[in-house]
Scaffold this motif. Structure first.
Motif, short mmCIF file in Angstrom:
data_model
loop_
_atom_site.label_atom_id
_atom_site.label_comp_id
_atom_site.label_asym_id
_atom_site.label_seq_id
_atom_site.Cartn_x
_atom_site.Cartn_y
_atom_site.Cartn_z
N LEU A 61 0.93 -1.45 -0.07
CA LEU A 61 0.33 -0.02 0.00
C LEU A 61 0.78 1.32 -0.27
N HIS A 62 2.17 0.53 0.34
CA HIS A 62 3.18 1.74 0.21
C HIS A 62 4.02 1.85 -1.52
N ALA A 79 3.59 -0.90 -4.31
CA ALA A 79 2.97 -0.81 -4.86
C ALA A 79 3.69 -0.74 -6.31
N LYS A 101 -16.77 -4.32 -4.91
CA LYS A 101 -16.57 -4.55 -3.27
C LYS A 101 -15.89 -5.75 -2.55
N ARG A 109 -7.41 -4.59 -6.22
CA ARG A 109 -7.14 -2.58 -6.94
C ARG A 109 -6.17 -2.32 -7.39
N LEU A 110 -7.22 -1.68 -8.43
CA LEU A 110 -5.98 -0.77 -9.12
C LEU A 110 -4.39 -0.45 -8.74
N MET A 111 -3.79 -1.25 -8.70
CA MET A 111 -2.52 -0.78 -7.92
C MET A 111 -1.67 0.35 -9.19
N GLY A 112 -1.59 1.39 -7.69
CA GLY A 112 -0.60 2.48 -8.54
C GLY A 112 -1.97 3.66 -8.73
N PHE A 113 -3.27 3.15 -7.82
CA PHE A 113 -4.31 3.92 -8.31
C PHE A 113 -4.15 4.81 -7.32
N ARG A 126 -3.92 8.49 -0.27
CA ARG A 126 -4.33 9.02 0.96
C ARG A 126 -4.08 10.52 1.14
N TYR A 129 -16.81 5.46 -10.56
CA TYR A 129 -16.48 4.83 -9.48
C TYR A 129 -15.07 5.74 -9.59
N ARG A 156 -14.49 8.85 -6.28
CA ARG A 156 -13.32 8.54 -5.22
C ARG A 156 -12.33 9.50 -4.93
N ASN A 161 -0.98 7.15 -9.53
CA ASN A 161 0.01 8.17 -7.78
C ASN A 161 1.57 7.79 -8.68
N1 ACO Z 1 -8.67 0.47 -6.93
C1 ACO Z 1 -10.37 0.41 -6.60
N2 ACO Z 1 -10.92 1.50 -5.62
C2 ACO Z 1 -9.94 2.31 -4.74
C3 ACO Z 1 -7.91 2.41 -5.07
C4 ACO Z 1 -7.73 2.28 -5.70
N3 ACO Z 1 -6.98 1.35 -6.15
N4 ACO Z 1 -7.85 2.65 -3.73
C5 ACO Z 1 -8.80 3.25 -3.30
N5 ACO Z 1 -10.32 3.72 -3.13
C6 ACO Z 1 -11.28 2.76 -2.95
C7 ACO Z 1 -12.03 2.35 -1.80
O1 ACO Z 1 -12.25 1.01 -1.63
C8 ACO Z 1 -12.56 3.41 -0.96
O2 ACO Z 1 -13.87 2.70 -1.65
P1 ACO Z 1 -15.67 3.40 -1.13
O3 ACO Z 1 -15.68 4.84 -0.76
O4 ACO Z 1 -16.29 2.63 -1.76
O5 ACO Z 1 -15.11 2.19 0.48
C9 ACO Z 1 -11.88 4.60 -1.65
O6 ACO Z 1 -11.64 4.62 -3.06
C10 ACO Z 1 -10.60 5.53 -0.57
O7 ACO Z 1 -10.32 4.17 -0.80
P2 ACO Z 1 -9.68 4.74 0.33
O8 ACO Z 1 -8.24 3.06 1.35
O9 ACO Z 1 -9.46 4.40 2.39
O10 ACO Z 1 -7.80 5.57 0.97
P3 ACO Z 1 -6.80 5.77 1.86
O11 ACO Z 1 -6.99 6.97 1.33
O12 ACO Z 1 -7.16 4.86 3.31
O13 ACO Z 1 -5.98 4.32 -0.01
C11 ACO Z 1 -4.26 3.90 -1.01
C12 ACO Z 1 -5.44 4.94 -0.16
C13 ACO Z 1 -4.00 2.40 -0.03
C14 ACO Z 1 -3.07 5.31 -1.48
C15 ACO Z 1 -5.44 3.52 -1.51
O14 ACO Z 1 -5.47 4.28 -2.70
C16 ACO Z 1 -4.98 2.27 -2.42
O15 ACO Z 1 -4.99 1.12 -1.79
N6 ACO Z 1 -4.26 2.34 -4.02
C17 ACO Z 1 -3.45 1.32 -3.99
C18 ACO Z 1 -2.69 0.53 -3.82
C19 ACO Z 1 -1.23 2.18 -4.28
O16 ACO Z 1 -0.90 2.62 -5.29
N7 ACO Z 1 -0.56 2.83 -2.98
C20 ACO Z 1 0.99 3.57 -3.30
C21 ACO Z 1 -0.13 4.82 -2.88
S1 ACO Z 1 1.62 6.16 -3.19
C22 ACO Z 1 2.59 5.95 -2.25
O17 ACO Z 1 2.53 5.58 -0.99
C23 ACO Z 1 4.61 5.63 -2.79
#
Ligand code: ACO
Length: 428
Positions: A264-265, A268, A296, A301-305, A308, A353, A357, A362
């Motif tokens: 998640l950090h 990814a 749901k 999850r779509l990684m890289g999307f 926070r 969707y 959101r 990213n």
């Molecule tokens: N694909 C699909 N749905 C997503 C995604 C995604 N990548 N990211 C968020 N959502 C949805 C969640 O399911 C949630 O939906 P809901 O409101 O219907 O429940 C909503 O969007 C909000 O998501 P949260 O997880 O609550 O957001 P949070 O701020 O806690 O998480 C995070 C941010 C961890 C980066 C998240 O977007 C994610 O898991 N992304 C994919 C992993 C990724 O690319 N991480 C790298 C981040 S950049 C970095 O750290 C260098």
């Protein structure tokens, strides 16, 4: 806006000062909350609304998609600066003049040697070990070989630790990769620039001379700058909180590396390429994976999307997307995975969707494509992120030490059992 916030509990009113940052950000200072209210705390799982410190290093506005290091825009730094200039800027507050830069560079290159006994530790890891675990362990192990790195009260010893770790980390990175590939562990050359030397140490084949490739050097320089800091993210907060116990720099950084490893950090970037490869193997049907990401009941999850903080385009993603196009063109590589990535982005940006959101690509969405073109194995991607993030962690750690911040120690709301009596094992 008022300069105080008022909280009312059980008919009693409490005032708390409102603080303003230089970019007009606003915070309620609740540091006297427990004392004033006799024990009330705030609860904020994931710290979504909690500022952990005041910091003068990095400004980011997630709504507008702005990122600046010490006031300089990320776009300008990525275009014009050298990675070590940016490292100096982050750590010491201003861009270096030529003399300051030369001294910093020389101090680093002078320290770019790792005690040979570290190779024995590296040797003990299986070849299958994930490089992030190896790197975190080796970084922590460096403490034993540099005992003064635990002295966090002397600015001189702090400076020595800083140049040492900036010097030694690329050696550890290169050794970690070479060990997996079964290549001999070696050093680069003091005469090369920092980024070029890193590439040389990583990629030089035992039976070939090193040939300089400016495209790769420029691309890595840019990637490292783009990753260099991102204020109070998970790994940076980890480094600050470990350092707040007065643990040494290397131990704090080792914890940061572990935090960055997670998918998640920083992990990814590896997860993105694995996802794109899986989509390609499955016939390249991006719509199918878009549907999975939105379902749901499906953990995919779509990684890289998503991010926070960014609820707009991550400015780093724009720069990296352009760089990916340029690097692949310069190297003459056509990667179908880049087309899949662009297809997914295009669909996501107009999908309700993702739009609702505010999920945008990213920093990690396109970086893996460049690393792949450079010839890096997938599990090394997060290691490269680590190299980039190093100056940011150091700058944040140093800021925390110089401000003499107290030990980090959050509170909790206890929701477990109340007092109960111990029962002998036969009676349970
Ligand atoms: N694909 C699909 N749905 C997503 C995604 C995604 N990548 N990211 C968020 N959502 C949805 C969640 O399911 C949630 O939906 P809901 O409101 O219907 O429940 C909503 O969007 C909000 O998501 P949260 O997880 O609550 O957001 P949070 O701020 O806690 O998480 C995070 C941010 C961890 C980066 C998240 O977007 C994610 O898991 N992304 C994919 C992993 C990724 O690319 N991480 C790298 C981040 S950049 C970095 O750290 C260098």
């Amino acid at each position: 806006m008022s300069d105080k916030a008022t909280l009312e509990v059980n008919g009693k009113k409490y005032d708390f000062p409102i603080l303003r940052g230089t970019e007009k950000e606003v915070a309620i200072d609740i540091s006297s909350l427990r004392a004033d209210t006799e024990g009330l705390i705030t609860l904020d799982s994931g710290y979504k609304n909690t500022g952990s410190c005041e910091s003068a290093i990095t400004f980011l506005d997630g709504e507008k998609g702005i990122l600046r290091y010490r006031g300089y825009s990320i776009e300008e730094l990525a275009e014009k600066a050298k990675f070590l200039e940016v490292a100096y800027l982050l750590i010491f507050g201003d861009l270096p003049n030529q003399e300051q830069f030369d001294r910093f560079h020389d101090d680093i290159m002078e320290n770019a040697i790792v005690d040979d006994d570290v190779k024995k530790i590296l040797d003990a890891f299986p070849k299958t070990a994930h490089p992030m675990g190896v790197l975190s362990s080796l970084t922590s192990a460096l403490t034993a070989f540099n005992p003064s790195s635990v002295n966090v009260d002397s600015e001189e010893d702090m400076y020595k630790s800083i140049v040492r770790i900036i010097a030694k980390l690329p050696v550890l990175v290169a050794w970690t990769m070479r060990k997996k590939q079964g290549y001999p562990l070696e050093y680069g050359s003091k005469k090369s620039g920092y980024v070029e030397n890193t590439i040389k140490m990583m990629f030089r084949k035992p039976n070939e001379d090193y040939e300089k490739n400016q495209v790769l050097i420029d691309a890595l320089n840019k990637l490292l700058i783009l990753h260099a800091d991102h204020e109070q993210n998970c790994s940076t907060s980890t480094v600050r909180i470990v350092g707040s116990s007065h643990a040494g720099l290397f131990a704090s950084l080792s914890a940061g590396i572990s935090a960055l490893w997670g998918p998640l950090h920083g992990g990814a970037n590896q997860a993105v390429i694995e996802m794109l490869e899986a989509i390609q193997e499955d016939g390249g049907d991006t719509k199918k994976y878009m549907a999975k990401a939105k379902d749901k009941n499906d953990p995919f999850r779509l990684m890289g999307f998503g991010h926070r903080v960014y609820k707009n385009f991550d400015p780093r993603a724009r720069i990296i997307k352009k760089a990916a196009d340029e690097v692949l063109a310069d190297l003459g590589i056509e990667d179908p995975i880049l087309d899949i990535a662009k297809g997914l982005e295009e669909e996501a940006l107009k999908d309700e969707y993702f739009v609702k959101r505010k999920l945008y690509p990213n920093v990690d969405f396109y970086s893996g494509i460049i690393y792949r073109a450079m010839g890096l194995p997938t599990d090394m991607f997060t290691v490269m992120f680590t190299m980039g993030r190093l100056p940011g962690w150091i700058a944040q750690w140093r800021e925390m030490r110089l401000k003499k911040e107290p030990i980090g120690r959050p509170r909790q709301l206890y929701i477990g059992e109340t007092l109960r009596a111990y029962q002998h094992i036969n009676k349970r």
